[in-house]
Design an enzyme around this catalytic site. Structure first.
Site, PDB file in Angstrom:
ATOM      1  N   LYS A 141      -1.995  35.487 -32.927  1.00  0.00           N
ATOM      2  CA  LYS A 141      -1.776  34.572 -31.810  1.00  0.00           C
ATOM      3  C   LYS A 141      -3.066  34.030 -31.207  1.00  0.00           C
ATOM      4  CE  LYS A 141       2.984  35.563 -30.684  1.00  0.00           C
ATOM      5  NZ  LYS A 141       3.951  36.301 -29.888  1.00  0.00           N
ATOM      6  N   ARG A 152       5.624  43.311 -34.340  1.00  0.00           N
ATOM      7  CA  ARG A 152       6.086  42.175 -35.146  1.00  0.00           C
ATOM      8  C   ARG A 152       4.858  41.486 -35.731  1.00  0.00           C
ATOM      9  NH1 ARG A 152       6.800  36.665 -34.373  1.00  0.00           N
ATOM     10  NH2 ARG A 152       8.637  35.758 -35.363  1.00  0.00           N
TER      11      ARG A 152
HETATM   12  N1  HH2 Z   1       6.626  35.605 -31.100  1.00  0.00           N
HETATM   13  C1  HH2 Z   1       6.996  34.517 -31.822  1.00  0.00           C
HETATM   14  C2  HH2 Z   1       8.297  34.396 -32.269  1.00  0.00           C
HETATM   15  N2  HH2 Z   1       9.223  35.335 -32.023  1.00  0.00           N
HETATM   16  N3  HH2 Z   1       9.813  37.379 -31.036  1.00  0.00           N
HETATM   17  C3  HH2 Z   1       9.490  38.449 -30.302  1.00  0.00           C
HETATM   18  N4  HH2 Z   1      10.412  39.382 -30.034  1.00  0.00           N
HETATM   19  N5  HH2 Z   1       8.232  38.624 -29.813  1.00  0.00           N
HETATM   20  C4  HH2 Z   1       7.237  37.714 -30.043  1.00  0.00           C
HETATM   21  O1  HH2 Z   1       6.109  37.922 -29.550  1.00  0.00           O
HETATM   22  C5  HH2 Z   1       7.548  36.561 -30.824  1.00  0.00           C
HETATM   23  C6  HH2 Z   1       8.883  36.423 -31.309  1.00  0.00           C
HETATM   24  C7  HH2 Z   1       6.005  33.446 -32.119  1.00  0.00           C
HETATM   25  O2  HH2 Z   1       6.700  32.519 -32.800  1.00  0.00           O
HETATM   26  P1  HH2 Z   1       6.236  31.370 -33.700  1.00  0.00           P
HETATM   27  O3  HH2 Z   1       5.328  30.560 -32.900  1.00  0.00           O
HETATM   28  O4  HH2 Z   1       7.428  30.721 -34.263  1.00  0.00           O
HETATM   29  O5  HH2 Z   1       5.381  31.983 -34.835  1.00  0.00           O
HETATM   30  P2  HH2 Z   1       5.638  33.213 -35.756  1.00  0.00           P
HETATM   31  O6  HH2 Z   1       7.117  33.360 -35.895  1.00  0.00           O
HETATM   32  O7  HH2 Z   1       4.939  32.867 -37.037  1.00  0.00           O
HETATM   33  O8  HH2 Z   1       5.007  34.374 -35.047  1.00  0.00           O
END
Ligand code: HH2
Length: 264
Positions: free
Chosen positions: A212, A246
């Site tokens: 991130k 995650r």
């Molecule tokens: N971060 C992303 C997506 N889903 N779910 C949970 N529970 N916690 C998180 O921190 C979290 C999440 C970030 O999403 P995105 O920007 O789509 O990227 P990526 O899925 O590749 O991490």
């Protein structure tokens, strides 16, 4: 799956096709299934299938498109015995994914869709309730808190109550501070630093720091170069009791949590 004693690894499987043709969709899905299976081999306890990006500034996708992207992948991974979570904010997508064999709903809006809690309760699914301030499109525009940890806790406690009220059993609720979701660098660091305080909620904690922006802000590295920063954040979270992390880089982060678990 018993949570809490060791830190579990959730592998991120984004299914966002670059082609709209059926051929493209088929090969995208096939590749996604192969990646999901590989993640399990590399140490993922859960594979998190998502068809909608929630990155800062992102727009949503239509329910039909999200279903097309995710359901076939969920079905095939679940059929191979993979524990699948569906990363969605839409009750309609969660319902189909659970019917296709997913066991967990990972909802970054923490039951924002009025139907979501009932859908999860009816299926006996586990839910991940994540804190977000605002919506993805605008959430990084000057987020402000008094005490970020207190505010996140208050929000999560309220959403836990909502989940319990809808009939989701207490042992199926996981909470997540939502790293990067309406938070400045300092907010993210504070949440990681004081992660153990979320333990007062009485639910296992999930943390998603992988690659991130806050890591880029600290290290000056691009997204592809954030593996070591991610490893440090994963170690910090695991040391403070995270039940699930995650991550994108499953093999390497599984090593990190294995070592931390031994230390703990
Ligand atoms: N971060 C992303 C997506 N889903 N779910 C949970 N529970 N916690 C998180 O921190 C979290 C999440 C970030 O999403 P995105 O920007 O789509 O990227 P990526 O899925 O590749 O991490």
């Amino acid at each position: 799956m018993k949570l809490g004693r060791v830190t579990r690894v959730m592998g991120i499987l984004n299914v966002t096709p670059d082609s709209f043709s059926d051929g493209g969709r088929f090969s995208t899905a096939r590749k996604a299934v192969a990646r999901g299976l590989r993640m399990r081999e590399e140490g993922a306890d859960i594979v998190d299938v998502g068809g909608e990006s929630t990155r800062p500034g992102s727009e949503g996708v239509a329910v039909e498109e999200e279903l097309r992207r995710t359901i076939g992948v969920v079905e095939r991974l679940a059929a191979r015995g993979v524990v699948v979570s569906i990363d969605t904010q839409k009750a309609a997508v969660a319902r189909e994914a659970l019917a296709a064999g997913a066991k967990i709903v990972n909802d970054v809006s923490a039951l924002g869709d009025p139907e979501m809690a009932a859908v999860a309760a009816r299926a006996g699914a586990a839910v991940v309730l994540m804190h977000m301030k605002g919506r993805p499109r605008t959430m990084q525009v000057r987020p402000r808190y008094g005490d970020v940890v207190a505010e996140v806790k208050r929000f999560l406690r309220a959403r836990m109550k909502k989940a319990l009220g809808a009939g989701i059993s207490a042992d199926r609720i996981v909470v997540d501070p939502g790293i990067g979701f309406g938070k400045t660098l300092e907010h993210n660091l504070e949440l990681l630093r004081r992660l153990d305080e979320l333990g007062a909620l009485g639910a296992p904690t999930l943390v998603g720091p992988s690659r991130k922006r806050f890591l880029g802000a600290v290290t000056g590295r691009s997204v592809e170069e954030r593996a070591f920063g991610t490893a440090a954040a994963v170690a910090a979270a695991a040391l403070r009791g995270a039940a699930i992390v995650r991550v994108h880089d499953v093999r390497d982060m599984a090593d990190v949590v294995r070592l931390i678990d031994r230390l703990r």
